[in-house]
Scaffold this active site. Structure first.
Site, PDB file in Angstrom:
ATOM      1  N   GLY C  11       0.850  -1.204   0.000  1.00 50.55           N
ATOM      2  CA  GLY C  11       0.000   0.000   0.000  1.00 50.55           C
ATOM      3  C   GLY C  11       0.871   1.234   0.000  1.00 50.55           C
ATOM      4  N   GLY C  14      -0.451   4.846  -1.084  1.00 50.41           N
ATOM      5  CA  GLY C  14      -1.477   5.575  -0.318  1.00 50.41           C
ATOM      6  C   GLY C  14      -0.840   6.632   0.567  1.00 50.41           C
ATOM      7  N   GLY C  79      -1.811  -1.973   9.729  1.00 51.81           N
ATOM      8  CA  GLY C  79      -2.614  -0.810  10.103  1.00 51.81           C
ATOM      9  C   GLY C  79      -3.946  -0.777   9.365  1.00 51.81           C
ATOM     10  CB  THR C  81      -9.964  -0.968   9.279  1.00 51.86           C
ATOM     11  OG1 THR C  81     -10.293  -0.528   7.955  1.00 51.86           O
ATOM     12  CG2 THR C  81      -9.388   0.180  10.072  1.00 51.86           C
ATOM     13  CG  PHE C 109       0.397   2.015  14.046  1.00 52.40           C
ATOM     14  CD1 PHE C 109       1.326   1.134  14.577  1.00 52.40           C
ATOM     15  CD2 PHE C 109      -0.530   1.528  13.147  1.00 52.40           C
ATOM     16  CE1 PHE C 109       1.330  -0.206  14.212  1.00 52.40           C
ATOM     17  CE2 PHE C 109      -0.537   0.187  12.779  1.00 52.40           C
ATOM     18  CZ  PHE C 109       0.395  -0.687  13.304  1.00 52.40           C
ATOM     19  CG  HIS C 136     -11.776  14.541  15.476  1.00 52.33           C
ATOM     20  ND1 HIS C 136     -12.130  14.092  16.733  1.00 52.33           N
ATOM     21  CD2 HIS C 136     -10.802  13.705  15.035  1.00 52.33           C
ATOM     22  CE1 HIS C 136     -11.395  13.024  17.022  1.00 52.33           C
ATOM     23  NE2 HIS C 136     -10.577  12.763  16.022  1.00 52.33           N
ATOM     24  CE  LYS C 140     -14.058  11.346  14.168  1.00 53.11           C
ATOM     25  NZ  LYS C 140     -13.470  10.325  13.279  1.00 53.11           N
ATOM     26  N   GLY C 146     -14.090   7.092  16.871  1.00 54.25           N
ATOM     27  CA  GLY C 146     -13.854   5.713  17.279  1.00 54.25           C
ATOM     28  C   GLY C 146     -12.960   5.620  18.506  1.00 54.25           C
ATOM     29  CB  THR C 147      -9.860   7.404  19.494  1.00 53.83           C
ATOM     30  OG1 THR C 147      -9.146   6.965  18.339  1.00 53.83           O
ATOM     31  CG2 THR C 147      -8.917   7.414  20.678  1.00 53.83           C
TER      32      THR C 147
END
Lengths: 252, 252, 252, 252
Positions: C11, C14, C79, C81, C109, C136, C140, C146-147
């Protein structure tokens, strides 16, 4: 319909210039008519009919650029440093001879930073204590930052004028440097931390309360809204204006 | 049904003692059996059958108080300062002769502060940069605070053990004191501001991120939950424990 | 002399892949042996003798990539999902058959974020109250983040396990939404503000004190130190590890 | 030499009244001539020659108290609530008949809070986004706080007047309440945390920068400097002034 403002950028290849070109290009009420580098002729400004020129060049060339603009009736918004008292006096003389033209010279175009400094100066006389913490990336070579220095000077001047006594401080034993640097009697603390960009907190305190004014600059595009505000306003403010706060509506 | 813990307070008339008496009185699992001042006899502890004694007296009397408690099989939670290496060695010897008895001597009973220091030491080796800002009321006579000093030492030790290089810092021009005091290489900044009580921030930074651990002490009752935790735990931890973190469940 | 770790990136074109390629290239103890895109053959990993592969691809291809690596004795740091229970079970089976190989699958990470969540879970049971504020950029699409969701769940679980009662809250009159969302009983507040990147504060409070754990992500390179830590560690941790905190030294 | 201001306190036995009596007593330029409770006669104000009366009573009696003061040429500083439009209109009529007398009615005497609200309203139109976080002790029964509510209204009004569009917000999936309450379109988040007192943050954000204005009230004496400022100023401001900001020097 309001007409588009014709805007030119000098120093268009630099980091700030590149960002300014992009921002002006994207502004719905502006037309970018020239993006000039070091070797381009200033005559292009006249040929393209620029209403406003944004100078983001270097100390060596900014004075000639701005004088050229004023002589041709083009308003100027200037982010370049290097304008000492002699240059400013000369420019003011020139502007007196061109009474319809406006020039804005500002050390800082980040609106939030300009507001933070303005508010800090206003609040200064109402509190017993005040200290400044500025936090920057660790590649910065001077401490305190220029902004912290200037904020401290303005805060100190406001307190002196109002007759506010020195902040209470019973410190008897101090490890050298713990209480920070003193700028006109205001303690200033400089943090240098990997990961950070440019941040400043002004802390005020009195009986049982504190007021904190914090500004965060997360990246170098933060000055763009201020540049656009300058471009939109400079034509309505003939003569020389120092500092973007002169264009902000902060009275009352 | 679990029985009530019988708790006595020494130094019960002092500011901390008064708060401790109130907190123990209010705790549903504790019975306050004695609240003694300077002139009271320690024999009362034995007469009332105290399980735990909380010593909040003065450096001159704390050693005798704690030794008396240990000799009578009473556990002790000690917030008084003045325990140097000699006193601690003597106490440890005494405890060896009374293997079922526990003593906790802690410089700081504010749980949040103890946790903040613990977390700072854990995080220390994972970041490029670290600095400490402590903020206190202006009646404080020392700078930096003892807690900031100790935090800096623990952070520096953790970084040294892990072989972390010094934090990057390109400062060339510094107004004296701007970069703070250096405690084992960690910059520490001390703010003294009317209105504040006792606050500390440990700032960590690396590529594109920062971690901040902040503790605020808003009033002097903040140590009470820690004292109660000490009282509840000391009977299950024979021998000498230094620091409340020894009683916290922080592994894993 | 320690040998260089041979690292490959999947990847690599990206946004995260590009940053990973640059970081591995710059790491003095690593050699970048392959930077593969969607159309490249995985056989290159074997040909180039990769010790560790970093998978930053897409949910559709990550499983096949990681299984290929394990089957060829190459450790993997993942990393991407999309690893649901079924995929994880299959991978664990495969790893049982390759007992020397390690795989790290981590949702996050950023070291500071991982530490912040870990510390929050540790502190959870020592305070009367806890709330989470996450902040944020306004692009978003989900709230809370999510965190924040995961942090709230861990904090709630730790409090439940320790038998901590619900935080006190006398609110009788609430404008809808003022007290935030409830995640397992923990109030979570989501701020969306132009200029911000990704930030989170966990606030704990008790009698007279507060502990705040704040993480700031200023740009998307903040995950790189965590990826490098994963690459350096994965070879010494055979089997499957979920979450970067499994590699952090946080005991005691 | 300036003469001492003769000051009387009504509601002198209440919590705020007690603090006001102490503060006036300690002020070097004021003489406390009366500290009256519920059953004392207002005639004492005239007998003692009070220049200024501070009303810290209850909604039921404040109107009669203030009218009595104005009728006797005594200036009034009023912290009591309950002044609706009808009462205010009646008072203004009375003041028109006593043109030399001044009355200040203020919902909030904490200088820092008044300044924070004023600055927030000034900054409102210069940023893309704005949200408010208010944090209080968990015994508070309403959410959001009155101060947050009023700040949001002023901020929203300033943005509407300047034609600022709604803040960007791409939220598609929201756990109920996560994005806070909406007060005139401004998101407001209410935190209730043991240990806290009364705190508020107004967060502004634009391209790459943020401005945060935070006020902390650490104890209930924080309104005293504002009361003293009111007492010193009311005699020079005939007629009715609503809000302490009317006495602050915030222009330009």
């Amino acid at each position: 319909m309001s007409e588009m403002l014709k805007v030119a950028v000098l120093g268009a290849k630099g980091r700030m210039g590149t960002a300014a070109v992009a921002a002006i290009d994207a502004a719905p009420d502006m037309e970018l008519v020239a993006a000039l580098g070091r070797s381009d002729s200033l005559d292009i400004l006249v040929e393209r009919g620029a209403d406003v020129v944004v100078d983001l060049t270097v100390p060596d060339s900014t004075e000639a650029n701005v004088r050229f603009a004023v002589e041709h009736g083009i308003h100027a918004v200037v982010g370049t440093t290097g304008w000492d008292a002699a240059r400013l006096a000369g420019l003011q003389e020139l502007l007196a001879a061109h009474p319809g033209t406006g020039v804005l010279i500002a050390p800082n175009f980040a609106l939030g930073s300009v507001l933070a400094t303005h508010f800090a100066a206003k609040a200064a006389k109402y509190f017993d204590s005040v200290e400044i913490i500025e936090l920057h990336h660790p590649r910065k070579i001077d401490a305190p930052s220029g902004t912290a220095f200037r904020t401290a000077q303005l805060v100190a001047a406001a307190r002196a004028e109002a007759g506010v006594p020195a902040a209470p401080d019973a410190t008897e034993t101090e490890l050298d440097g713990a209480r920070g640097a003193s700028v006109d009697g205001i303690p200033v603390h400089s943090v240098r931390l990997a990961g950070l960009v440019a941040h400043q907190e002004v802390l005020f305190g009195s009986h049982g309360e504190a007021l904190t004014i914090r500004h965060d600059s997360f990246n170098h595009e933060s000055f763009m809204p201020g540049v656009l505000l300058g471009v939109r306003t400079v034509g309505t403010r003939p003569g020389l204006t120092l500092g973007l706060d002169g264009y902000l509506d902060l009275e009352g």
